[in-house]
Design a protein around this motif. Structure first.
Motif, short mmCIF file in Angstrom:
data_model
loop_
_atom_site.label_atom_id
_atom_site.label_comp_id
_atom_site.label_asym_id
_atom_site.label_seq_id
_atom_site.Cartn_x
_atom_site.Cartn_y
_atom_site.Cartn_z
N LEU A 64 12.19 6.20 2.57
CA LEU A 64 13.26 6.54 1.64
C LEU A 64 13.95 7.83 2.06
CD1 LEU A 64 14.67 5.82 -1.04
CD2 LEU A 64 12.96 7.21 -2.19
N ALA A 65 13.19 8.81 2.51
CA ALA A 65 13.76 10.08 2.97
C ALA A 65 14.67 9.85 4.16
CB ALA A 65 12.65 11.06 3.33
N LYS A 66 14.23 9.04 5.10
CA LYS A 66 15.03 8.75 6.29
C LYS A 66 16.33 8.05 5.91
CE LYS A 66 14.80 6.41 10.73
NZ LYS A 66 13.99 5.61 11.63
N GLU A 67 16.24 7.10 5.00
CA GLU A 67 17.43 6.36 4.58
C GLU A 67 18.43 7.27 3.86
OE1 GLU A 67 18.44 2.61 1.67
OE2 GLU A 67 16.50 2.69 2.68
N LEU A 68 17.94 8.15 2.99
CA LEU A 68 18.82 9.08 2.29
C LEU A 68 19.51 10.02 3.26
CD1 LEU A 68 16.69 10.03 -0.85
CD2 LEU A 68 18.81 8.73 -0.82
N LYS A 69 18.76 10.54 4.22
CA LYS A 69 19.35 11.46 5.20
C LYS A 69 20.43 10.77 6.03
CE LYS A 69 15.48 12.82 7.06
NZ LYS A 69 14.52 13.52 7.91
N GLN A 70 20.20 9.52 6.37
CA GLN A 70 21.19 8.79 7.16
C GLN A 70 22.45 8.48 6.35
OE1 GLN A 70 19.11 5.37 8.65
NE2 GLN A 70 18.39 6.43 10.48
N LYS A 71 22.26 8.07 5.09
CA LYS A 71 23.43 7.74 4.26
C LYS A 71 24.27 8.97 3.95
CE LYS A 71 22.11 3.49 2.02
NZ LYS A 71 21.94 2.78 0.76
N LEU A 72 23.63 10.10 3.75
CA LEU A 72 24.35 11.32 3.41
C LEU A 72 24.77 12.12 4.64
CD1 LEU A 72 22.12 12.47 0.43
CD2 LEU A 72 24.37 11.42 0.30
N SER A 73 24.27 11.76 5.79
CA SER A 73 24.54 12.48 7.06
C SER A 73 24.18 13.95 6.95
CB SER A 73 26.01 12.32 7.45
OG SER A 73 26.32 10.97 7.63
N VAL A 74 22.98 14.21 6.46
CA VAL A 74 22.51 15.59 6.33
C VAL A 74 21.10 15.69 6.89
CG1 VAL A 74 23.90 16.12 4.31
CG2 VAL A 74 21.63 15.20 4.00
N GLY A 75 20.63 16.91 7.02
CA GLY A 75 19.27 17.14 7.46
C GLY A 75 18.33 17.20 6.28
N GLY A 76 17.06 17.16 6.57
CA GLY A 76 16.06 17.24 5.52
C GLY A 76 14.69 17.01 6.11
N SER A 77 13.69 17.01 5.22
CA SER A 77 12.33 16.80 5.68
C SER A 77 11.49 16.21 4.56
CB SER A 77 11.71 18.11 6.16
OG SER A 77 11.61 19.02 5.09
N PHE A 78 10.27 15.81 4.93
CA PHE A 78 9.29 15.29 3.98
C PHE A 78 8.08 16.19 4.07
CE2 PHE A 78 5.53 12.74 3.13
CZ PHE A 78 5.84 12.25 1.87
N LYS A 79 7.82 16.97 3.01
CA LYS A 79 6.68 17.89 3.00
C LYS A 79 6.02 17.87 1.63
CE LYS A 79 8.56 21.24 6.25
NZ LYS A 79 9.06 22.59 6.43
N ASN A 80 4.71 17.95 1.63
CA ASN A 80 3.93 18.09 0.39
C ASN A 80 4.33 17.07 -0.68
OD1 ASN A 80 2.73 20.29 1.64
ND2 ASN A 80 4.21 21.71 0.76
N ASP A 81 4.43 15.81 -0.31
CA ASP A 81 4.80 14.73 -1.23
C ASP A 81 6.14 14.95 -1.91
OD1 ASP A 81 2.46 13.40 -0.60
OD2 ASP A 81 1.33 14.34 -2.23
N SER A 82 7.08 15.56 -1.22
CA SER A 82 8.43 15.72 -1.74
C SER A 82 9.43 15.61 -0.59
CB SER A 82 8.59 17.06 -2.46
OG SER A 82 8.43 18.12 -1.56
N ILE A 83 10.64 15.16 -0.92
CA ILE A 83 11.72 15.06 0.05
C ILE A 83 12.62 16.26 -0.17
CG2 ILE A 83 13.72 13.74 0.80
CD1 ILE A 83 12.34 11.22 -0.23
N ILE A 84 12.94 16.97 0.91
CA ILE A 84 13.82 18.12 0.84
C ILE A 84 15.09 17.76 1.62
CG2 ILE A 84 14.13 20.55 1.40
CD1 ILE A 84 11.04 20.78 1.25
N ILE A 85 16.23 17.75 0.93
CA ILE A 85 17.52 17.45 1.53
C ILE A 85 18.35 18.72 1.56
CG2 ILE A 85 19.65 16.08 1.34
CD1 ILE A 85 17.31 14.30 1.89
#
Length: 109
Positions: A64-85
């Motif tokens: 889900l994190a990967k898909e959100l980052k691709q749709k929004l064309s932004v960076g982010g990460s997955f850490k500690n059971d949370s998605i950071i955009i």
């Protein structure tokens, strides 16, 4: 004369078949009953959006994190059971998640 007309001239007896209905692709991500928390924070003066509260498998949440980052064309990460955009994308993220069938709750700022 377009391609369809040319094909009709070459094959006058051919009857075009009906196009099958396109099925909407189902998401492989597990949907939960509890809402996903969508928070806004500033870290080191820069805005970020944090998604928390997913109770499914980590693999699904990373997908889900990967898909959100691709749709929004932004960076982010997955850490500690949370998605950071990176950036304030709460409205767009909430609309994307609602289209997928998730319950989303907006928190903060």
């Amino acid at each position: 004369m377009d391609l369809q007309d040319q094909l009709k001239n070459l094959f006058p007896d051919h009857k075009p078949s009906e196009e099958p209905e396109k099925e909407t692709p189902k998401s492989d991500i597990w949907l939960q009953d509890d809402p996903i928390i969508c928070k806004y924070e500033k870290r080191k003066g820069k805005p970020i959006t944090i998604l928390e509260g997913y109770t499914g498998a980590d693999k699904d949440f990373k997908l889900l994190a990967k898909e959100l980052k691709q749709k929004l064309s932004v960076g982010g990460s997955f850490k500690n059971d949370s998605i950071i955009i990176q950036g304030d994308y709460r409205d767009q993220i909430m609309s994307i998640l609602k289209e997928k069938g998730f319950n989303v709750k907006r928190v903060g700022g």
